[in-house]
Design an enzyme around this catalytic site. Structure first.
Site, PDB file in Angstrom:
ATOM      1  N   HIS A   2      29.225  94.125  -6.383  1.00 24.34           N
ATOM      2  CA  HIS A   2      30.331  93.165  -6.535  1.00 24.34           C
ATOM      3  C   HIS A   2      29.394  91.716  -6.853  1.00 24.34           C
ATOM      4  CE1 HIS A   2      29.624  93.095  -2.175  1.00 24.34           C
ATOM      5  NE2 HIS A   2      29.613  91.986  -2.262  1.00 24.34           N
ATOM      6  N   HIS A  19      25.135  86.955  -8.057  1.00 26.19           N
ATOM      7  CA  HIS A  19      24.150  87.947  -8.130  1.00 26.19           C
ATOM      8  C   HIS A  19      24.824  89.216  -7.613  1.00 26.19           C
ATOM      9  CE1 HIS A  19      24.119  86.789  -4.047  1.00 26.19           C
ATOM     10  NE2 HIS A  19      23.707  87.939  -3.745  1.00 26.19           N
TER      11      HIS A  19
END
Ligand code: 2AM
Length: 185
Positions: A40, A126
């Site tokens: 995620h 990220h």
């Protein structure tokens, strides 16, 4: 409850990112590899939150989602935090994430600060793929070498929702359960 806001990613994107990170998993180091189902993009880690605060956090998620459009992020970079000489967090990120994602995160952060949560230093979108468990590996530079073996890539992901996620820590890794999800506009 341990909570964070994030962007979830489509299953096929998570599978592609897992493949992209494959060379890293040859490292001779103690690394906890994140399971692809857990991939995620964290927007904001809240930490331990009283259950009584969840309603306000849900209202905020809905409010933010109503203000921002769906967008697309292209993952194209592999790196480490804090840097490749001291790799602690191995990640896949984007060199050109759309401004709207930064604006959304800043808006969320601003509202959370008003609610008493601490502000992040800066947002770097990220996907964490691994967490290095021994400092020693930092010195041998093997992650820089392994990253250089990864062919250039561009993995496109639609960002369509914000999720408030619960994280339960367990010996076999974190278990994430969505508390609420809001579709972007
Ligand atoms: P990450 O985005 O770099 O992976 C759930 O734990 C998520 O919140 C993780 O994805 C994690 O980082 C992020 N996070 C940020 N700060 C954290 C902290 N102090 N402890 C645990 N997770 C944190």
């Amino acid at each position: 409850m341990r909570l964070f806001y994030c962007f979830e990613l489509p299953q096929e994107v998570r599978a592609q990112l897992y493949e992209i990170a494959r060379p890293l998993r040859q490292a001779e180091a103690r690394v906890t590899w994140v399971r692809p189902e857990n991939f995620h993009v964290t927007l904001k880690f809240l930490g331990e939150v009283e259950p009584s605060a969840v309603d306000a956090l849900k209202a905020l998620g809905a409010q933010i989602a109503a203000k921002f459009p769906k967008s697309e992020i292209t993952f194209d970079t592999v790196g480490a935090f804090p840097d490749l000489r001291r790799p602690r967090v191995l990640w896949i990120g984007s060199q050109q994430a759309p401004q709207v994602l930064f604006d959304l995160q800043a808006s969320l952060e601003r509202e959370l600060t008003k609610m008493g949560f601490e502000a992040e230093r800066h947002f770097a979108p990220h996907v964490t793929v691994g967490r290095v468990k021994d400092e020693h590996t930092a010195r041998v530079g093997q992650f820089a070498r392994l990253i250089s073996q990864i062919a250039p890539f561009a993995c496109h992901a639609q960002i369509t929702h914000i999720t408030l996620m619960e994280s339960q820590l367990s010996p076999s890794g974190a278990i994430y359960t969505p508390v609420a999800t809001w579709e972007l506009t």
